[in-house]
Design an enzyme around this catalytic site. Structure first.
Site, PDB file in Angstrom:
ATOM      1  N   GLU A 166     -12.921 -24.009   9.071  1.00 45.50           N
ATOM      2  CA  GLU A 166     -13.782 -23.789  10.231  1.00 45.50           C
ATOM      3  C   GLU A 166     -13.592 -22.386  10.829  1.00 45.50           C
ATOM      4  OE1 GLU A 166     -13.145 -26.948  13.039  1.00 45.50           O
ATOM      5  OE2 GLU A 166     -14.462 -28.298  11.953  1.00 45.50           O
ATOM      6  N   GLU A 186     -15.539 -33.249   6.835  1.00 45.13           N
ATOM      7  CA  GLU A 186     -14.764 -33.995   7.832  1.00 45.13           C
ATOM      8  C   GLU A 186     -15.695 -34.831   8.690  1.00 45.13           C
ATOM      9  OE1 GLU A 186     -12.475 -31.583  10.455  1.00 45.13           O
ATOM     10  OE2 GLU A 186     -11.670 -30.339   8.858  1.00 45.13           O
TER      11      GLU A 186
HETATM   12  C1  GAL Z   1     -11.833 -30.126  12.995  1.00 45.38           C
HETATM   13  C2  GAL Z   1     -10.681 -29.518  12.222  1.00 45.38           C
HETATM   14  C3  GAL Z   1      -9.676 -30.555  11.802  1.00 45.38           C
HETATM   15  C4  GAL Z   1      -9.361 -31.471  12.944  1.00 45.38           C
HETATM   16  C5  GAL Z   1     -10.631 -32.092  13.449  1.00 45.38           C
HETATM   17  C6  GAL Z   1     -10.418 -33.057  14.581  1.00 45.38           C
HETATM   18  O1  GAL Z   1     -12.435 -29.175  13.810  1.00 45.38           O
HETATM   19  O2  GAL Z   1     -11.150 -28.824  11.093  1.00 45.38           O
HETATM   20  O3  GAL Z   1      -8.522 -29.900  11.339  1.00 45.38           O
HETATM   21  O4  GAL Z   1      -8.735 -30.738  13.961  1.00 45.38           O
HETATM   22  O5  GAL Z   1     -11.478 -31.097  13.913  1.00 45.38           O
HETATM   23  O6  GAL Z   1     -11.630 -33.616  15.029  1.00 45.38           O
END
Ligand code: GAL
Length: 663
Positions: free
Chosen positions: A158, A311
């Site tokens: 990110e 994710e």
């Molecule tokens: C994303 C990040 C992850 C984790 C996640 C939590 O922004 O890439 O590592 O922190 O959020 O929601």
């Protein structure tokens, strides 16, 4: 070029969807790893992302290389048939880097240092950061290039940082020299004669730091372009290293969803696989529509090819004010919704819930309740569903006839605090228009205003304040070529530097849209409405004089704008000078679509049911809490249950059916 297809449709094996998540084994004693591998297998996990935050484990002191633990994890994953998306750990440098090279730490707008102790504390401009990031990437790639578990590279995580520091000031100047050539050209582009901001020496040019009052919007616009470009340079440097070692493997970096900091079009063009992290709020009634929009945008960035959810959360996140879990079924619904919109890989943050650290209360596929917990049961169920769908779905495409135009440059050019209304929010407008299509069951893609638009029957411009000349020419050619165009208010106000066009809007566009004179803009307050007869406008209204020949489809009633056009049309070009309330906007777009020959996926769906076609399959997704019956003529087989339906399909709360025609 390597593609996601290489992993999901391997030669000689049935097609499959990837399923898994971020795996952070370094947070756990090694005894736990065997249990992880066993449970991954039980859940049908086929893929994990390793090493996202492992830099300080691999390189605990400058130049050290501790790969032993990672070797063992890679071997374990391979032994259990789990492929590894290996991350370069460069989004969280070890503390020693900041201690030895303080210039690697970014500065915020106020000049304050962002220290180590969290993550993403790196400056894109720091030569020391780039050197150390390249070195660890090189060694990681060399070590695992031939490891049989390795399937894909995940660069950094990110990219979302900014830097207003002195190092950034230097790289900003050199970026500006490339863009503008001379200081005179920069002064002209930025309009620095306003408020006496004229620069006499390059060294006076700084990132737009804290200032007494409003900043120069052109300065801010270039800073945002520069930041996206500099981060992209960091990505490319690491990508080129891993590609040299493994030219046959795809490379990605995970986007934040609809994030303003990176030009998604420019970035996606540099990736083999486009991936995104998406976290809709389980309590938000618009969350399903939002997840759909992120899917459509990501698929479009991927040029229509399959994409990856890198994710999502199995349950609650831990960064809202109040973080709600997902009721049973919602996780599965949103995962399958992404598949319906073209995703061939479904990953989560993260595999096992952490017991320590800042994300202890963030959900995971395997939560604190362990394998008997209901979150894990749902993890298993999703794995089963994806295994069933893989052979039918992987590699297939979603086709659409409507494009929504979006451009980060325009987002960045929005006048911010100097605007007539700070209530006008680029992202919210795009969401509102996409939502209107979603409500009407009209599938859509996104496109950049320079893209070839001729393949779309209908093109929508929710809000593109900035349109450069090639974009305007493109829109004119599209309509000339037979396309239907609908533009929202404030379209094409500004040129590439954010300078307002003579007449308040590009003259060619005014002619196309039937606007003789754009007299005044009349923003609306919260709760204020503009009466337009059969509907109400919100947020914005305009005092327009239509050109001869333009048809006023709807007019404002009462007040200063009485009788002035709210919606104008000239042939196939439409202009909408207010934000219609949701049902009216949906109705308008549906009727324009119908006229352009675009029909919904299905008519008359029960409230909350979404229908999407992917390849030959029809996905029905129920976002509501009560069971419903969807009328569907003909016989269909639901791939998820094997049952054959005739004339109608029943869906439980958050139910999903994936249907093929049955004989
Ligand atoms: C994303 C990040 C992850 C984790 C996640 C939590 O922004 O890439 O590592 O922190 O959020 O929601």
């Amino acid at each position: 070029m390597a593609r996601l297809d290489d992993l999901t449709r391997p030669p000689g094996r049935p097609p499959r969807l990837l399923y898994g998540g971020d795996y952070n084994p370094e947070q756990w004693p090694e005894e736990t790893w065997a249990e992880d591998a066993r449970l991954m297998r039980a859940a049908g996990v086929t893929s994990v992302t390793l090493g996202v935050f492992s830099w300080s484990r691999i390189e605990p002191t400058p130049g050290a290389r501790e790969f032993g633990w990672l070797d063992r994890v890679m071997d374990l994953m391979h032994a259990h048939g789990v492929g590894v998306v290996l991350a370069t750990p460069t989004s969280s440098p070890p503390p020693w880097l900041g201690r030895l090279h303080p210039e690697t730490l970014p500065r915020d707008e106020d000049g304050r240092t962002e220290w180590w102790g969290s993550r993403q504390h790196f400056s894109h401009s720091s030569e020391a950061y780039r050197r150390h990031a390249a070195a660890i990437t090189e060694d990681l790639a060399a070590r695992y290039a031939h490891h049989p578990a390795l399937t894909m590279w995940h660069i950094n995580n990110e990219y979302c940082t900014y830097d207003w520091g002195d190092g950034a000031a230097r790289t900003f100047r050199s970026w500006l020299k490339d863009r503008h050539g001379t200081l005179d050209a920069l002064n002209t582009a930025w309009g620095t004669d306003f408020w006496g901001q004229r620069y006499g020496d390059w060294d006076e040019v700084l990132p737009p730091r804290r200032a007494h009052y409003l900043k120069n919007p052109a300065h801010v616009l270039d800073f945002r372009r520069y930041t996206s470009d500099l981060l992209l340079e960091c990505y490319r440097a690491e990508r080129d290293i891993v590609r040299r070692h493994t030219p046959h493997l795809p490379v990605t970096t995970n986007f934040m969803p609809f994030w303003s900091g990176q030009d998604g079009w420019a970035w996606a063009a540099e990736e083999d696989v486009v991936s995104v992290d998406v976290y809709p709020d389980p309590r938000d009634p618009a969350a399903g529509a939002y997840n759909a929009m992120i899917g459509d945008l990501t698929r479009s960035e991927a040029g229509g090819r399959p994409w990856m959810v890198m994710e999502q959360a199995a349950g609650a996140v831990n960064w809202r004010t109040v973080n709600h879990p997902k009721p049973y079924g919602l996780n599965r619904l949103w995962a399958l919704q992404s598949v319906a919109r073209g995703a061939d890989a479904v990953h989560y943050f993260q595999w096992r819930q952490s017991r320590q650290g800042a994300e202890t209360f963030h959900s995971a596929m395997l939560g604190h309740a362990g394998e008997r917990g209901r979150v894990f049961r749902e993890t298993v169920r999703i794995g089963e569903d994806l295994a069933v769908l893989g052979p039918h779905v992987a590699g297939s495409r979603v086709t659409t006839e409507i494009a929504l135009l979006h451009d980060w440059n325009s987002w960045w050019a929005d006048p911010g605090d100097g605007a007539l209304s700070t209530r006008v929010d680029h992202a919210e407008l795009v969401r509102a228009w996409h939502r209107a299509l979603w409500d009407a069951h009209l599938p859509a893609s996104f496109a950049h205003p320079h893209h070839d638009l001729s393949g779309h029957r209908l093109v929508l411009v929710p809000h593109l304040h900035l349109l450069d000349d090639p974009a305007i020419e493109n829109l004119l050619a599209y309509v000339r070529g037979g396309g239907t165009l609908v533009c929202g208010f404030l379209t094409g106000i500004a040129d590439r530097d954010g300078r307002v066009r003579p007449g308040g809007m590009d003259a060619r566009l005014r002619e196309l849209l039937g606007i003789d004179l754009l007299q005044e803009w009349w923003p609306l307050d919260e709760g204020e409405h503009a009466d337009c007869g059969t509907f109400r406008g919100t947020l914005w209204s305009e005092e327009l004089t239509p050109a001869p020949g333009a048809e006023t489809v709807a007019a404002y009633r009462g007040g200063e704008l009485d009788g002035r056009p709210a919606i104008l049309r000239t042939g196939r070009a439409w202009y909408v000078s207010t934000l219609l309330e949701p049902a009216a906007l949906s109705g308008l777009l549906a009727s324009v679509a119908r006229e352009a020959g675009v029909v919904p996926v299905l008519d008359a769906l029960p409230e909350g049911v979404e229908a999407v076609r992917r390849g030959d399959l029809l996905f029905l997704l129920h976002h509501g809490g009560e069971p419903v019956t969807v009328p569907l003529p003909g016989r269909h087989r639901d791939l998820l249950t094997g049952t054959v339906t005739e004339g109608a399909v029943k869906l439980d709360r958050f139910g999903v059916a994936v249907l093929e025609e049955a004989p």
